[in-house]
Design an enzyme around this catalytic site. Structure first.
Site, PDB file in Angstrom:
ATOM      1  N   ARG A   1       0.834  -1.211   0.000  1.00  0.00           N
ATOM      2  CA  ARG A   1       0.000   0.000   0.000  1.00  0.00           C
ATOM      3  C   ARG A   1       0.872   1.266   0.000  1.00  0.00           C
ATOM      4  NH1 ARG A   1      -3.225  -3.643  -0.617  1.00  0.00           N
ATOM      5  NH2 ARG A   1      -5.369  -3.659   0.160  1.00  0.00           N
TER       6      ARG A   1
ATOM      7  N   SER B   1     -10.686  -0.640   2.830  1.00  0.00           N
ATOM      8  CA  SER B   1      -9.951  -0.744   4.109  1.00  0.00           C
ATOM      9  C   SER B   1      -9.611   0.653   4.593  1.00  0.00           C
ATOM     10  CB  SER B   1      -8.639  -1.500   3.919  1.00  0.00           C
ATOM     11  OG  SER B   1      -8.860  -2.774   3.399  1.00  0.00           O
TER      12      SER B   1
ATOM     13  N   GLU C   1      -5.215   3.967   6.148  1.00  0.00           N
ATOM     14  CA  GLU C   1      -4.795   3.752   4.760  1.00  0.00           C
ATOM     15  C   GLU C   1      -5.338   4.880   3.882  1.00  0.00           C
ATOM     16  OE1 GLU C   1      -6.534   1.455   1.468  1.00  0.00           O
ATOM     17  OE2 GLU C   1      -5.490  -0.218   2.406  1.00  0.00           O
TER      18      GLU C   1
HETATM   19  N1  EPU Z   1     -10.580 -10.651   9.978  1.00  0.00           N
HETATM   20  C1  EPU Z   1     -11.305 -10.692  11.152  1.00  0.00           C
HETATM   21  N2  EPU Z   1     -12.324  -9.805  11.302  1.00  0.00           N
HETATM   22  C2  EPU Z   1     -12.651  -8.900  10.346  1.00  0.00           C
HETATM   23  C3  EPU Z   1     -11.899  -8.859   9.150  1.00  0.00           C
HETATM   24  C4  EPU Z   1     -10.863  -9.759   8.989  1.00  0.00           C
HETATM   25  O1  EPU Z   1     -11.042 -11.495  12.036  1.00  0.00           O
HETATM   26  O2  EPU Z   1     -13.606  -8.143  10.555  1.00  0.00           O
HETATM   27  C5  EPU Z   1      -9.518 -11.657   9.779  1.00  0.00           C
HETATM   28  C6  EPU Z   1      -9.974 -12.735   8.775  1.00  0.00           C
HETATM   29  O3  EPU Z   1     -10.654 -13.753   9.394  1.00  0.00           O
HETATM   30  C7  EPU Z   1      -8.668 -13.217   8.212  1.00  0.00           C
HETATM   31  C8  EPU Z   1      -7.809 -11.966   8.234  1.00  0.00           C
HETATM   32  O4  EPU Z   1      -8.414 -11.074   9.154  1.00  0.00           O
HETATM   33  O5  EPU Z   1      -8.067 -14.156   9.063  1.00  0.00           O
HETATM   34  C9  EPU Z   1      -7.638 -11.327   6.880  1.00  0.00           C
HETATM   35  O6  EPU Z   1      -8.900 -10.922   6.381  1.00  0.00           O
HETATM   36  P1  EPU Z   1      -9.154 -10.675   4.803  1.00  0.00           P
HETATM   37  O7  EPU Z   1      -8.701 -11.850   4.040  1.00  0.00           O
HETATM   38  O8  EPU Z   1     -10.549 -10.213   4.646  1.00  0.00           O
HETATM   39  O9  EPU Z   1      -8.138  -9.544   4.415  1.00  0.00           O
HETATM   40  P2  EPU Z   1      -7.716  -8.206   5.148  1.00  0.00           P
HETATM   41  O10 EPU Z   1      -6.301  -8.333   5.621  1.00  0.00           O
HETATM   42  O11 EPU Z   1      -8.733  -7.820   6.131  1.00  0.00           O
HETATM   43  C10 EPU Z   1      -6.689  -7.191   2.932  1.00  0.00           C
HETATM   44  C11 EPU Z   1      -6.764  -5.886   2.176  1.00  0.00           C
HETATM   45  C12 EPU Z   1      -8.092  -5.775   1.406  1.00  0.00           C
HETATM   46  C13 EPU Z   1      -8.150  -6.945   0.432  1.00  0.00           C
HETATM   47  C14 EPU Z   1      -8.050  -8.252   1.251  1.00  0.00           C
HETATM   48  C15 EPU Z   1      -8.014  -9.468   0.372  1.00  0.00           C
HETATM   49  C16 EPU Z   1      -5.451  -4.316   3.495  1.00  0.00           C
HETATM   50  C17 EPU Z   1      -5.456  -3.128   4.380  1.00  0.00           C
HETATM   51  N3  EPU Z   1      -6.640  -4.761   3.099  1.00  0.00           N
HETATM   52  O12 EPU Z   1      -7.743  -7.161   3.920  1.00  0.00           O
HETATM   53  O13 EPU Z   1      -8.050  -4.580   0.644  1.00  0.00           O
HETATM   54  O14 EPU Z   1      -9.348  -6.933  -0.327  1.00  0.00           O
HETATM   55  O15 EPU Z   1      -6.822  -8.265   2.033  1.00  0.00           O
HETATM   56  O16 EPU Z   1      -6.770  -9.573  -0.257  1.00  0.00           O
HETATM   57  O17 EPU Z   1      -4.373  -4.825   3.163  1.00  0.00           O
HETATM   58  C18 EPU Z   1      -8.737  -2.305   0.458  1.00  0.00           C
HETATM   59  O18 EPU Z   1      -7.544  -2.004   0.483  1.00  0.00           O
HETATM   60  O19 EPU Z   1      -9.638  -1.433   0.334  1.00  0.00           O
HETATM   61  C19 EPU Z   1      -9.120  -3.700   0.634  1.00  0.00           C
HETATM   62  C20 EPU Z   1     -10.376  -4.070   0.787  1.00  0.00           C
END
Ligand code: EPU
Length: 337
Positions: free
Chosen positions: A162, A237, A333
């Site tokens: 990012r 995010s 972010e």
């Molecule tokens: N999780 C929770 N609770 C929540 C959300 C997530 O426990 O409310 C846990 C999930 O269970 C999982 C982990 O966090 O174990 C990761 O969750 P997820 O796969 O949804 O990905 P993320 O790290 O929350 C990142 C990006 C997203 C992108 C997803 C998928 C960042 C800041 N965000 O989210 O990007 O879509 O991975 O690759 O890196 C964006 O930037 O706008 C965005 C949506």
């Protein structure tokens, strides 16, 4: 070029925050952009792309320049790859769909990310194991200082998680006008190892996925977890996933044995901010007309005419609480204006 006065920015930011710009202009070609940037009449300028990564907290007392540069073209190709140029004002997801229709592979995992092509390199957008930098060839940007077009290669951009030069030393100094992508025409290198994608493809009963199948899987996952900005204002995010030391992580594991992590280096791991925010009790919390999304705690939402300042204050409360509970600082972010 038509300069308008006292224009609401509500249609121009995906959070749907209703603040006014004193002056507003939409530019659809590079010459107009150069001309307006050279104008001495508007010393205070704000550039808006898709408005998908910003939280507006107050009226803007200057000229908002809306980048409306359109056009997608093929620059060169051989049997295996194609170089495609897309202008900055193209909607990102429409560009992804155009690539899929033409069977150009590489950005299918980045389906349905809000925003425009021109803002994608700034934060090196990423999802489901793919980042913009993986297909980025170069971009063109206007220097605000010299008003001339400059080309940035991939290495010039110093892409990170990012992050890019446009958030660091080139911040506020350039406007990206077009991006060149290197995409595959055959033997597409599919990224389907990210857990949710492979299970979604299984559910779709697809055993030999095409780029179209992967895009459909990503769209379906995103629609189930992330609010559609056309229905509920949001900026994706709101926070970045923090990188913490393994020492701190091991201490946290003693109390929270289910804390997820991704490896970063020998000494560091990345922890999902969404998990921390959920554990801190904010997931699905609603305060009048704004709150934290019920399916993804990383996403702050505007249910209906919320004020940017309320959402900013909520983000600060979340940061403070997460810090108190876990000793971790989470960084926004989105850009806050
Ligand atoms: N999780 C929770 N609770 C929540 C959300 C997530 O426990 O409310 C846990 C999930 O269970 C999982 C982990 O966090 O174990 C990761 O969750 P997820 O796969 O949804 O990905 P993320 O790290 O929350 C990142 C990006 C997203 C992108 C997803 C998928 C960042 C800041 N965000 O989210 O990007 O879509 O991975 O690759 O890196 C964006 O930037 O706008 C965005 C949506």
């Amino acid at each position: 070029m038509h300069i308008q006065n006292n224009i609401s920015l509500k249609p121009y930011n995906t959070f749907g925050i209703d603040v006014n710009a004193k002056h507003f202009v939409s530019v659809s070609n590079v010459d107009d952009l150069k001309q307006i940037l050279s104008s001495k009449n508007y010393p205070n300028k704000l550039v808006l792309g898709g408005g998908s990564n910003m939280l507006l907290t107050k009226d803007f007392d200057g000229l908002v320049i809306h980048i409306n540069l359109k056009g997608i073209s093929i620059i060169s190709e051989n049997d295996n790859t194609v170089i495609v140029k897309a202008n900055a004002g193209e909607n990102w997801h429409n560009f992804v769909l155009w690539c899929i229709e033409n069977d150009y592979g590489g950005i299918e995992n980045l389906s349905l990310i809000p925003g425009n092509v021109g803002t994608a390199p700034i934060q090196n957008i990423g999802a489901y194991g793919v980042e913009l930098k993986d297909v980025f060839e170069s971009c063109e940007a206007i220097s605000l200082e010299t008003k001339s077009l400059q080309s940035f290669s991939k290495s010039d951009c110093s892409f990170g998680y990012r992050n890019s030069i446009f958030k660091q030393k080139a911040k506020g100094k350039y406007i990206i006008t077009s991006v060149y992508f290197k995409l595959s025409k055959q033997n597409h290198n599919l990224n389907i190892n990210y857990g949710a994608i492979s299970s979604e493809l299984n559910m779709m009963k697809v055993s030999h996925p095409t780029i179209q199948d992967v895009s459909k899987a990503v769209i379906s996952i995103r629609e189930s977890k992330l609010p559609n900005p056309k229905e509920i204002g949001n900026s994706g995010s709101f926070f970045k996933n923090p990188v913490i030391s393994k020492t701190l992580f091991n201490t946290l594991l003693e109390n929270f044995e289910d804390i997820p992590s991704y490896p970063v280096s020998k000494q560091e791991v990345k922890v999902p901010a969404g998990w921390l925010i959920e554990k801190a009790g904010f997931k699905g919390k609603r305060f009048r007309n704004y709150g934290v999304h019920k399916n993804q705690a990383l996403v702050l939402v505007n249910y209906d005419d919320a004020k940017g300042i309320d959402i900013l204050n909520l983000s600060k409360l979340i940061q403070k609480t997460v810090h108190r509970l876990f000793g971790i600082s989470i960084e926004a972010e989105v850009n806050i204006l």
